[in-house]
Design a protein around this motif. Sequence first.
Motif, PDB file in Angstrom:
ATOM      1  N   SER A  32       0.834  -1.198   0.000  1.00  0.00           N
ATOM      2  CA  SER A  32       0.000   0.000   0.000  1.00  0.00           C
ATOM      3  C   SER A  32       0.875   1.258   0.000  1.00  0.00           C
ATOM      4  CB  SER A  32      -0.948   0.004   1.191  1.00  0.00           C
ATOM      5  OG  SER A  32      -0.219   0.055   2.390  1.00  0.00           O
ATOM      6  N   THR A  34       0.971   5.602  -1.934  1.00  0.00           N
ATOM      7  CA  THR A  34       0.290   6.721  -2.590  1.00  0.00           C
ATOM      8  C   THR A  34       0.559   6.826  -4.092  1.00  0.00           C
ATOM      9  OG1 THR A  34       2.114   8.196  -2.018  1.00  0.00           O
ATOM     10  CG2 THR A  34       0.268   8.083  -0.461  1.00  0.00           C
ATOM     11  N   THR A  35       1.373   5.945  -4.652  1.00  0.00           N
ATOM     12  CA  THR A  35       1.606   5.962  -6.100  1.00  0.00           C
ATOM     13  C   THR A  35       0.353   5.428  -6.791  1.00  0.00           C
ATOM     14  OG1 THR A  35       3.974   5.640  -5.814  1.00  0.00           O
ATOM     15  CG2 THR A  35       3.052   5.067  -7.973  1.00  0.00           C
ATOM     16  N   GLY A  49      -3.875   2.973  -4.601  1.00  0.00           N
ATOM     17  CA  GLY A  49      -2.528   3.456  -4.343  1.00  0.00           C
ATOM     18  C   GLY A  49      -1.611   2.321  -3.942  1.00  0.00           C
TER      19      GLY A  49
END
Length: 74
Positions: A32, A34-35, A49
Amino acid sequence: MRTAAPPPDGWHVIVTQREHIDGLAVLISEWSGTTPLVLHINGSTVQRGVASDRRVRERLVAIVGEINVREGSP
């Protein structure tokens, strides 16, 4: 001295089989972050993400195949 590759802007993955969903769900829970990970499923898109780790690409390719993975902004 070698520098690390920059983190990806995001990933686009074409999902062609039900089994891909299961493998991707595991990857998303284990990596997991944020990309952006944009899943293209039967004409629809779903964004999640993932970690900005380059090893994520290896996992994506193992799940859906090289031809179904590309790097790029969402």
